[in-house]
Design an enzyme around this catalytic site. Structure first.
Site, short mmCIF file in Angstrom:
data_model
loop_
_atom_site.label_atom_id
_atom_site.label_comp_id
_atom_site.label_asym_id
_atom_site.label_seq_id
_atom_site.Cartn_x
_atom_site.Cartn_y
_atom_site.Cartn_z
N HIS A 52 0.82 -1.20 0.00
CA HIS A 52 0.00 0.00 0.00
C HIS A 52 0.87 1.27 0.00
O HIS A 52 2.08 1.21 0.23
CB HIS A 52 -0.90 0.02 1.24
CG HIS A 52 -0.11 -0.15 2.51
ND1 HIS A 52 0.62 0.87 3.08
CD2 HIS A 52 0.10 -1.24 3.28
CE1 HIS A 52 1.22 0.44 4.17
NE2 HIS A 52 0.94 -0.85 4.31
N ASP A 327 4.25 -4.85 3.57
CA ASP A 327 5.70 -5.03 3.64
C ASP A 327 6.05 -6.40 4.20
O ASP A 327 7.00 -7.03 3.74
CB ASP A 327 6.36 -3.91 4.45
CG ASP A 327 5.68 -3.65 5.79
OD1 ASP A 327 4.68 -4.31 6.12
OD2 ASP A 327 6.16 -2.75 6.53
#
Length: 367
Positions: A52, A327
């Protein structure tokens, strides 16, 4: 749970990446042959797994001086607007998100809540969409210039910043033009495969039990953390780790907000120790842990490839598959594929897998 058992594909895709490296090394020895071969390859499928865009921190650092996160940092740029709906994997109502419940419990100084996509993050994702547009519409005519549901499949974690990041990416990619509704599918937290599911994969939970606590006791990691805590004046009983420090300084810097001088001075150490901590939690890249973390996602990527190669597949018209992840998804994914560079994936980072077919021999290649 069946999903978590289908992880043998990890080795297959890692082997494909290795083969690609070997092939590229060989082709670079003869540029003429590479150019000729490249023109003989026809792109058939693109899969993009992305993080994102920039967001507010997930949790503030427990120190007296707090950075102010003003609501104006969340304003939506007009060019990123694009209507979409969210369903579960079967087309039913959007599932409940326990993570959003947690974020709403944390209000940062300035009035915004934790983990929200910001204006900067929206623009980052819009620019990622524009980059994909240049690659797959302008350089080559692969994707249609307008969104078509038959060509694009979109899956996201059931977290608002990821859903909104996907919206911005699509707006940049298709310049807000569409033929048909945009649907983003998502899943229950209990069966989510777009991040390592430590809460619900029992085997992964067993393998990682106690790792988050014991990592803080590891030589080097514990010493550096103690030093930084003392420099920042954080009480020893406060809950702090390198992930928290990195999360806050990355968020502050990308938004040009004033960071604690200590965080700035120790940024490289904080990032290095965050990577060290992640690798420790992954049991120094243990194959089984990696399988549990990203094996189900890699299985889905592999299945998409197999369907694209099957002439009888009902989904053969699909050209682009998007996965909105995190991540903590990209790190084990890159490690599994042998391409991790020991740097924390930035906001809007992406991993792209392309499937080609040779025009004459009809052989298939993953890139």
């Amino acid at each position: 749970m069946g999903t978590w058992a289908r992880v043998g594909v990890l080795g297959t895709l890692a082997f494909c990446v290795h083969q690609k490296r070997v092939a590229l090394a060989e082709l670079r020895r003869d540029k003429t042959q590479y150019i000729g071969d490249h023109h003989q390859l026809e792109l058939k499928l693109v899969q993009v797994i992305f993080r994102h865009g920039a967001r507010t921190p997930l949790r503030p650092i427990p120190k007296p001086e707090q950075v102010e996160w003003h609501p104006t940092l969340l304003e939506v740029p007009a060019q990123t607007q694009f209507d979409y709906t969210v369903t579960d994997l079967s087309g039913g109502p959007k599932p409940h998100s326990p993570y959003e419940d947690q974020y709403k419990k944390t209000t940062l100084k300035g009035g915004v809540t934790a983990g929200q996509l910001t204006t900067v993050g929206m623009q980052q994702m819009f620019e990622l969409g524009e980059r994909l547009r240049r690659s797959y519409m302008e350089k080559i005519s692969f994707l249609s210039p307008v969104f078509k549901p038959s060509e694009v499949f979109i899956r996201s974690t059931n977290i608002v910043r990821n859903l909104e990041s996907t919206r911005c990416l699509l707006a940049g990619l298709f310049q807000q033009h569409k033929e048909g509704p945009i649907t983003i599918v998502t899943d229950e937290a209990s069966t989510e495969i777009l991040y390592p599911n430590y809460q619900n994969c029992q085997r992964l939970k067993h393998l990682s039990r106690g790792k988050m606590e014991s990592v803080l006791l590891q030589p080097g990691i514990s010493d550096d953390l103690k030093m930084i805590r003392e420099e920042m004046g954080i009480d020893s009983e406060k809950s702090v780790d390198f992930f928290l420090l990195l999360d806050n300084i990355f968020a502050e810097q990308v938004h040009d907000l004033p960071s604690c001088p200590v965080l700035k001075n120790f940024l490289k150490t904080i990032e290095r120790r965050s990577i060290d901590s992640m690798i420790y939690i992954l049991e120094h890249n243990s194959r089984e842990v990696l399988q549990m973390c990203v094996g189900p996602l890699l299985y889905a990527v592999h299945e998409n490839i197999m369907k694209a190669m099957d002439p009888s597949s009902a989904t053969k018209a699909r050209k682009l598959i998007l996965y909105a992840a995190h991540d903590i998804t990209l790190i084990p994914l890159l490690i599994a594929l042998g391409t991790f560079d020991h740097k924390w994936p930035p906001y809007a980072a992406d991993v792209t897998v392309e499937l080609y077919q040779h025009r004459q021999s009809k052989e298939w290649n993953n890139w």
